[in-house]
Design an enzyme around this catalytic site. Structure first.
Site, PDB file in Angstrom:
ATOM      1  N   ASP A 257     -10.010 -40.408   2.522  1.00  0.00           N
ATOM      2  CA  ASP A 257      -9.572 -39.161   3.143  1.00  0.00           C
ATOM      3  C   ASP A 257      -8.133 -38.953   2.704  1.00  0.00           C
ATOM      4  O   ASP A 257      -7.307 -39.861   2.780  1.00  0.00           O
ATOM      5  CB  ASP A 257      -9.713 -39.175   4.664  1.00  0.00           C
TER       6      ASP A 257
ATOM      7  N   HIS B  50      -1.434 -41.322  -5.118  1.00  0.00           N
ATOM      8  CA  HIS B  50      -1.807 -41.807  -3.786  1.00  0.00           C
ATOM      9  C   HIS B  50      -3.149 -42.543  -3.838  1.00  0.00           C
ATOM     10  O   HIS B  50      -3.319 -43.618  -3.283  1.00  0.00           O
ATOM     11  CB  HIS B  50      -1.883 -40.613  -2.831  1.00  0.00           C
TER      12      HIS B  50
HETATM   13  P1  IMP Z   1     -10.842 -34.502   2.223  1.00  0.00           P
HETATM   14  O1  IMP Z   1     -12.222 -34.444   1.686  1.00  0.00           O
HETATM   15  O2  IMP Z   1     -10.706 -34.007   3.618  1.00  0.00           O
HETATM   16  O3  IMP Z   1     -10.202 -35.853   2.044  1.00  0.00           O
HETATM   17  O4  IMP Z   1     -10.041 -33.442   1.352  1.00  0.00           O
HETATM   18  C1  IMP Z   1      -9.003 -33.768   0.528  1.00  0.00           C
HETATM   19  C2  IMP Z   1      -8.357 -32.505  -0.010  1.00  0.00           C
HETATM   20  O5  IMP Z   1      -6.980 -32.821  -0.281  1.00  0.00           O
HETATM   21  C3  IMP Z   1      -8.947 -32.064  -1.336  1.00  0.00           C
HETATM   22  O6  IMP Z   1      -9.959 -31.111  -1.157  1.00  0.00           O
HETATM   23  C4  IMP Z   1      -7.739 -31.494  -2.051  1.00  0.00           C
HETATM   24  O7  IMP Z   1      -7.520 -30.168  -1.634  1.00  0.00           O
HETATM   25  C5  IMP Z   1      -6.606 -32.367  -1.551  1.00  0.00           C
HETATM   26  N1  IMP Z   1      -6.399 -33.532  -2.423  1.00  0.00           N
HETATM   27  C6  IMP Z   1      -6.654 -34.847  -2.137  1.00  0.00           C
HETATM   28  N2  IMP Z   1      -6.364 -35.625  -3.186  1.00  0.00           N
HETATM   29  C7  IMP Z   1      -5.951 -34.814  -4.156  1.00  0.00           C
HETATM   30  C8  IMP Z   1      -5.528 -35.055  -5.504  1.00  0.00           C
HETATM   31  O8  IMP Z   1      -5.524 -36.165  -6.037  1.00  0.00           O
HETATM   32  N3  IMP Z   1      -5.146 -33.953  -6.191  1.00  0.00           N
HETATM   33  C9  IMP Z   1      -5.156 -32.697  -5.661  1.00  0.00           C
HETATM   34  N4  IMP Z   1      -5.563 -32.424  -4.433  1.00  0.00           N
HETATM   35  C10 IMP Z   1      -5.955 -33.476  -3.674  1.00  0.00           C
END
Ligand code: IMP
Length: 203
Positions: free
Chosen positions: A69, A178
């Protein structure tokens, strides 16, 4: 040995596969278990959402599971979009709309500092779970630049660089990102968890 990556985000999956490779490890994903519904990400922290995704997939499949996440925290926006990064500009999810909203919200901001954060959760088949975290400091550029990566990569310039994540080669992004940092810590954590829970080893 099988490890299920608890995501249906192709971009995340590709990055996780590129970074988290171990000998004799078969990596599968939530795409291989279409009968398992999407996990509702209703936690208010990266850690809560990562744990929920990993434990749900592990206990439903009977395999070890790994969940990511992650999101972007912008200082001038009091840490937004944070855990709501995926849907910052609403539904349907659009990386382009998210970046445009972010740049518009920062138009008058003097401070453009930000960081990506990633929490990785690992769960044993019985639901014993732990987390590790990685972050990457940087600034938000004035416009979108680059074709690589995904999400906010075209607007994020990592500290010490002039190129955005979307302009860097994938290996260069993974070395400082990250997700790269969190997954390298997760590899160590996984080794320790396997030692602690030998009953979870497959036959
Ligand atoms: P999750 O599925 O709630 O963890 O959504 C993470 C969201 O954070 C993604 O849809 C992206 O918009 C953003 N995000 C996370 N990691 C990255 C990365 O490495 N590059 C660019 N955006 C990221």
């Amino acid at each position: 040995m099988k490890l299920v990556i608890a995501t249906r985000n192709r971009h995340k999956l590709d990055e996780i596969r590129a970074i988290f490779h171990q000998p004799a490890l078969e990596i599968v994903s939530a795409f291989d278990f279409p009968e398992i519904p999407d996990v509702v990400e209703d936690g208010t922290t990266f850690e809560a959402n990562a744990l929920k995704k990993a434990v749900t997939l592990a206990t439903a499949t009977g395999c070890w599971a790994l969940a990511d996440d992650s999101g972007l925290e912008v200082d001038a926006l009091s840490g937004e979009p944070g855990v709501y990064s995926a849907r910052y500009a609403g539904e349907p999810v659009s990386y382009k709309a998210n970046n445009e909203k972010l740049l518009a919200n920062l138009e008058v901001a003097g401070d453009r500092t930000a960081r990506f954060r990633c929490v990785i959760a690992l769960s044993s088949p019985s639901g014993v779970a732990r987390t590790v975290e990685g972050s990457c400091e940087g600034t938000i550029g004035l416009e979108e630049r680059g074709e690589g990566g995904f999400g906010y990569d075209p607007v994020f310039i990592p500290e010490g660089h002039t190129l955005t994540f979307a302009e860097l080669e994938p290996e260069a992004k993974h070395a400082i990102s990250h997700r790269g940092r969190a997954l390298r810590a997760a590899a160590e954590l996984w080794g320790a968890m396997l030692e602690q829970h030998p009953a979870d080893w497959p036959e």
